[in-house]
Design a protein around this motif. Structure first.
Motif, PDB file in Angstrom:
ATOM      1  N   ILE A  68       1.015  -1.028  -0.486  1.00  0.00           N
ATOM      2  CA  ILE A  68      -0.110   0.261   0.033  1.00  0.00           C
ATOM      3  C   ILE A  68       0.954   1.326  -0.078  1.00  0.00           C
ATOM      4  O   ILE A  68       2.434   1.532   0.821  1.00  0.00           O
ATOM      5  CB  ILE A  68      -0.693  -0.179   1.186  1.00  0.00           C
ATOM      6  N   ASP A  69       0.463   2.737  -0.653  1.00  0.00           N
ATOM      7  CA  ASP A  69       0.891   3.834  -0.861  1.00  0.00           C
ATOM      8  C   ASP A  69      -0.177   4.533   0.030  1.00  0.00           C
ATOM      9  O   ASP A  69      -1.258   5.706  -0.878  1.00  0.00           O
ATOM     10  CB  ASP A  69       1.376   4.132  -2.284  1.00  0.00           C
ATOM     11  N   PRO A  70       0.058   4.264   1.181  1.00  0.00           N
ATOM     12  CA  PRO A  70      -1.665   5.146   1.413  1.00  0.00           C
ATOM     13  C   PRO A  70      -0.900   6.890   1.620  1.00  0.00           C
ATOM     14  O   PRO A  70      -0.186   7.282   1.647  1.00  0.00           O
ATOM     15  CB  PRO A  70      -1.777   4.476   2.772  1.00  0.00           C
ATOM     16  N   PRO A  71      -2.307   7.658   2.294  1.00  0.00           N
ATOM     17  CA  PRO A  71      -1.888   9.392   2.577  1.00  0.00           C
ATOM     18  C   PRO A  71      -0.933   9.207   3.320  1.00  0.00           C
ATOM     19  O   PRO A  71      -1.094   8.416   3.869  1.00  0.00           O
ATOM     20  CB  PRO A  71      -3.149   9.494   2.724  1.00  0.00           C
ATOM     21  N   TYR A  72       0.709   9.434   3.022  1.00  0.00           N
ATOM     22  CA  TYR A  72       1.528  10.256   3.648  1.00  0.00           C
ATOM     23  C   TYR A  72       1.751  11.576   5.297  1.00  0.00           C
ATOM     24  O   TYR A  72       1.803  11.157   5.596  1.00  0.00           O
ATOM     25  CB  TYR A  72       2.575  10.865   2.824  1.00  0.00           C
ATOM     26  N   ASP A  83      -3.360  15.757   0.629  1.00  0.00           N
ATOM     27  CA  ASP A  83      -2.547  15.071   1.155  1.00  0.00           C
ATOM     28  C   ASP A  83      -2.442  16.001   2.704  1.00  0.00           C
ATOM     29  O   ASP A  83      -1.786  15.834   2.929  1.00  0.00           O
ATOM     30  CB  ASP A  83      -1.141  14.968   0.905  1.00  0.00           C
ATOM     31  N   LYS A  84      -3.797  16.320   3.820  1.00  0.00           N
ATOM     32  CA  LYS A  84      -3.378  16.979   4.021  1.00  0.00           C
ATOM     33  C   LYS A  84      -4.947  17.032   5.331  1.00  0.00           C
ATOM     34  O   LYS A  84      -5.523  17.483   4.580  1.00  0.00           O
ATOM     35  CB  LYS A  84      -3.547  18.898   4.038  1.00  0.00           C
ATOM     36  N   LYS A  89      -7.119  11.443  12.314  1.00  0.00           N
ATOM     37  CA  LYS A  89      -8.250  11.720  11.086  1.00  0.00           C
ATOM     38  C   LYS A  89      -7.434  10.685  10.476  1.00  0.00           C
ATOM     39  O   LYS A  89      -7.734   9.182  10.000  1.00  0.00           O
ATOM     40  CB  LYS A  89      -9.164  12.878  10.932  1.00  0.00           C
ATOM     41  N   TRP A  90      -5.825  11.214  10.085  1.00  0.00           N
ATOM     42  CA  TRP A  90      -5.089   9.983   9.322  1.00  0.00           C
ATOM     43  C   TRP A  90      -5.140   8.956  10.017  1.00  0.00           C
ATOM     44  O   TRP A  90      -5.363   8.119   9.424  1.00  0.00           O
ATOM     45  CB  TRP A  90      -3.535  10.737   9.074  1.00  0.00           C
ATOM     46  N   ARG A  95      -6.240   2.647  10.646  1.00  0.00           N
ATOM     47  CA  ARG A  95      -5.921   2.437  12.034  1.00  0.00           C
ATOM     48  C   ARG A  95      -7.635   0.664  11.430  1.00  0.00           C
ATOM     49  O   ARG A  95      -7.755   0.132  11.876  1.00  0.00           O
ATOM     50  CB  ARG A  95      -6.673   3.133  13.219  1.00  0.00           C
ATOM     51  N   LEU A  96      -7.659   1.526  10.779  1.00  0.00           N
ATOM     52  CA  LEU A  96      -9.662   1.083  10.567  1.00  0.00           C
ATOM     53  C   LEU A  96      -9.215   0.170   9.635  1.00  0.00           C
ATOM     54  O   LEU A  96     -10.095  -0.993   9.278  1.00  0.00           O
ATOM     55  CB  LEU A  96     -10.627   2.039   9.532  1.00  0.00           C
TER      56      LEU A  96
END
Length: 395
Positions: A68-72, A83-84, A89-90, A95-96
């Motif tokens: 995975i290349d998730p939001p940084y 990406d802000k 929340k990030w 975690r979900l």
């Protein structure tokens, strides 16, 4: 339930005229293949949390590798995504999804996560909460750019890839070595024209910390010269086995027969390969810039992602973590790199993407991969085309 039957139930229509697929609730929109059997490769357009929940039962412990290349969450706004986010929340977003990803993995499966400095430590802690601290494998440093950024306090020229195993003991047994380098192969030669072929010699003595009395003795070489192990060391074999190995021609005493004994290791029986290192250089696996150029060439000039991953990088991950025929999943498919590499290297894949680029970028790129496009890892893996995929939209 086998991988193939699970795939059929979850991603193949029950009847040619059906529009809903299995209990997951996916509408098949299009099918692209070069050969009739696509082997279940799929791009699913939808929120990955919803999709992961939908496929959880059918693909439980069926996926060998997840990349995975998730939001940084690096505070920047990019063309295709924002990406802000607030840090909390990030973290909730990640975690979900982590437990759902873990439950899809086989016993020897692994999760690989691209991330940068801003959230890398939080990502590792959250992953360890879900997978267990003992199952953390390593942090890879990827040299993702060669140019210098002089507008910032530091020019950040690296990102990270976290590797976490479902079960680290099983992963260690199953993971693949990297191909042997030319330097490693050059160590093998055949000084004495041994009919068994090229070989290299390794020390016949080891540290004596756990030695037994049977490992201390004298060896008489072909010229009559006597050898004893150096201080603090012992012979690797007991005397009976050493005599047996000498008789078999597996002990080398140098060209003149008067050298300290060494063990001959033959190329024909060697387990060739190199353990992966934790530093991956730009010259080995490419950069963000090389990835951009490649993606641009296979998406007909569409605006490309700011931070795509090169095929060489994903290919190394997939090589280490899987074998041909294994199932790979990417829950943030982006521009389709993981799917393209999976197709070219004989793996099966599921890619999930929420944005419209699931259509504009991913499908366009994967069609070209099936058609035999020559960029990325194509030349290195001998890719000339084949395979296929289906496109689904979550409903």
């Amino acid at each position: 339930m086998s991988v193939r039957s699970a795939r059929a139930e979850a991603l193949t229509p029950l009847h040619p005229s059906a529009t809903l697929v299995g209990a997951g609730g996916f509408k098949r929109v299009a099918k692209h293949s070069v050969v009739p059997n696509t082997d279940g490769n799929a791009v699913i357009h939808g929120d990955n949390l919803d999709v992961l929940k939908a496929i959880a039962s059918d693909f439980h412990q069926q996926v060998r590798c997840i990349y995975i290349d998730p939001p940084y969450n690096n505070g920047e706004n990019f063309l295709h995504y924002d990406d802000k986010q607030a840090h909390s929340k990030w973290m909730e977003h990640i975690r979900l999804r982590l437990p759902l990803l873990r439950d899809l993995l086989t016993a020897d499966g692994s999760l690989w996560i691209s991330i940068d400095d801003r959230e890398v430590h939080y990502m590792r802690l959250m992953a360890e909460e879900v997978f267990g601290r003992d199952n953390f494998v390593t942090t890879i440093v990827w040299n993702h750019r060669k140019s210098r950024e002089n507008r910032k306090v530091f020019s950040n020229n690296h990102e990270y890839i976290l590797c976490i195993a479902r079960d680290i003991k099983a992963f260690k047994k199953a993971r693949n070595l990297l191909p042997a380098s030319n330097e490693m192969l050059a160590r093998y030669n055949n000084h004495d024209d041994d009919p068994r072929g090229p070989w290299q010699s390794v020390s016949a003595n080891v540290q004596d910390g756990h030695a037994t009395a049977s490992q201390f003795y004298s060896i008489t070489g072909p010229t009559g010269k006597v050898f004893n192990p150096p201080r603090g060391r012992c012979w690797v074999y007991n005397k009976a086995k050493m005599n047996e190995q000498i008789a078999l021609g597996n002990i080398y005493f140098g060209k003149k027969g008067d050298g300290s004994p060494r063990i001959k290791k033959f190329l024909s029986v060697a387990k060739m390969g190199m353990a992966p290192q934790s530093l991956w250089t730009a010259d080995e696996v490419g950069t963000t810039e090389t990835a951009k150029r490649h993606v641009l060439s296979v998406t007909c000039g569409l605006d490309v992602f700011d931070t795509p991953k090169p095929e060489q990088l994903v290919d190394r991950i997939i090589h280490i973590a899987t074998d041909p025929g294994d199932l790979v999943l990417d829950a943030y498919l982006g521009s389709g790199t993981t799917g393209a590499v999976a197709i070219k290297t004989g793996r099966r894949f599921i890619g999930i993407e929420a944005g419209d680029h699931a259509v504009t970028h991913c499908c366009s790129r994967l069609r070209q991969a099936c058609g035999g496009e020559r960029g990325g890892v194509s030349e290195a893996v001998g890719w000339t085309g084949g395979g296929g995929f289906e496109f689904f939209r979550a409903v």
